[in-house]
Design a protein around this motif. Structure first.
Motif, PDB file in Angstrom:
ATOM      1  N   GLN A 159     -15.489 -19.239 -19.792  1.00  0.00           N
ATOM      2  CA  GLN A 159     -15.887 -19.059 -21.191  1.00  0.00           C
ATOM      3  C   GLN A 159     -15.064 -20.018 -22.051  1.00  0.00           C
ATOM      4  O   GLN A 159     -13.845 -20.140 -21.857  1.00  0.00           O
ATOM      5  N   CYS A 172     -18.958 -20.236 -26.000  1.00  0.00           N
ATOM      6  CA  CYS A 172     -20.101 -20.376 -25.094  1.00  0.00           C
ATOM      7  C   CYS A 172     -19.666 -20.175 -23.653  1.00  0.00           C
ATOM      8  O   CYS A 172     -18.484 -20.232 -23.322  1.00  0.00           O
ATOM      9  N   SER A 173     -20.653 -19.938 -22.801  1.00  0.00           N
ATOM     10  CA  SER A 173     -20.436 -19.816 -21.365  1.00  0.00           C
ATOM     11  C   SER A 173     -20.659 -21.183 -20.725  1.00  0.00           C
ATOM     12  O   SER A 173     -21.697 -21.810 -20.944  1.00  0.00           O
ATOM     13  N   GLU A 175     -21.141 -21.792 -17.587  1.00  0.00           N
ATOM     14  CA  GLU A 175     -22.214 -21.667 -16.584  1.00  0.00           C
ATOM     15  C   GLU A 175     -23.588 -21.652 -17.244  1.00  0.00           C
ATOM     16  O   GLU A 175     -24.492 -22.390 -16.860  1.00  0.00           O
ATOM     17  N   LYS A 176     -23.764 -20.809 -18.249  1.00  0.00           N
ATOM     18  CA  LYS A 176     -25.073 -20.684 -18.895  1.00  0.00           C
ATOM     19  C   LYS A 176     -25.498 -21.966 -19.601  1.00  0.00           C
ATOM     20  O   LYS A 176     -26.690 -22.270 -19.694  1.00  0.00           O
ATOM     21  N   SER A 177     -24.519 -22.733 -20.077  1.00  0.00           N
ATOM     22  CA  SER A 177     -24.824 -23.987 -20.771  1.00  0.00           C
ATOM     23  C   SER A 177     -24.785 -25.200 -19.837  1.00  0.00           C
ATOM     24  O   SER A 177     -24.941 -26.335 -20.295  1.00  0.00           O
ATOM     25  N   SER A 178     -24.574 -24.938 -18.551  1.00  0.00           N
ATOM     26  CA  SER A 178     -24.512 -26.009 -17.531  1.00  0.00           C
ATOM     27  C   SER A 178     -23.496 -27.085 -17.889  1.00  0.00           C
ATOM     28  O   SER A 178     -23.776 -28.288 -17.814  1.00  0.00           O
TER      29      SER A 178
END
Length: 203
Positions: A159, A172-173, A175-178
């Motif tokens: 994070q 932001c994450s 992982e989720k934002s690549s």
């Protein structure tokens, strides 16, 4: 007994100096002098200098002034610094720079925003599309030249937390934002910028 203690201390110093990260467990990295700048960072002396406790960068629209660490950031880390954009409009902190990709965390005076973005960096090419990148998250903030701002960046458990003056923040994450989860640290400016109080701490 004294020999054993001395041996342990020497081993710890050796491991720290050979570490592949710019900050090691229970160690806080600070930039003290020009010797540190030359040994720990890839620099162009026309673009970045360190005098006393102030790091000064000079860039333009082309080329940007870029400074990149020689060692990688830890997996979990915290970065604190104070910054003053004394000329032009952009100060960018490059996070997890690896294989030409990095996380953009920056202050952009023209748009009056702080930003997290997905960046690309080709050290041999200043042309459009070879440096910088798209915006993923932004938040309005009044930004001025010749004013000091306190910057805090924290990456923990994939994070990212980015804040200015403990007032305006983005999260932001990775992982989720690549976004890159490992890599080096860098700084970019398109004008003159001053940095003091740089601290990089493993978490």
């Amino acid at each position: 007994m004294k020999i054993k203690i001395a041996s342990v201390l020497l081993l710890q110093l050796f491991l720290i100096s050979c570490s592949s990260t710019i900050s090691t467990v229970k160690k806080e990295y600070t930039l003290h002098n020009s010797k540190d700048l030359k040994s720990d960072w890839t620099i162009n002396s026309k673009e970045w200098i360190l005098k006393k406790d102030t790091l000064t960068g000079n860039g333009s629209l082309s080329p940007w002034g870029v400074l990149v660490s020689k060692k990688e950031l830890p997996e979990n880390y915290e970065i604190d610094l104070k910054v003053n954009m004394t000329g032009e409009s952009l100060f960018e902190i490059m996070l997890n720079l690896d294989k030409g990709k990095y996380i953009r965390t920056y202050l952009y005076q023209i748009d009056q925003n702080i930003v997290i973005g997905d960046g690309v960096y080709d050290k041999k090419d200043d042309s459009y599309g070879k440096r910088g990148g798209k915006t993923l998250f932004k938040k309005p903030m009044e930004l001025e030249n010749n004013k000091w701002y306190s910057v805090k960046i924290k990456v923990q458990n994939k994070q990212l937390f980015f804040s200015i003056d403990n007032k305006t923040s983005l999260e932001c994450s990775l992982e989720k934002s690549s976004l890159n989860q490992k890599g080096k640290l860098g700084f970019i400016t398109n004008g003159e910028v001053k940095i003091t109080g740089l601290k990089i701490k493993s978490l």
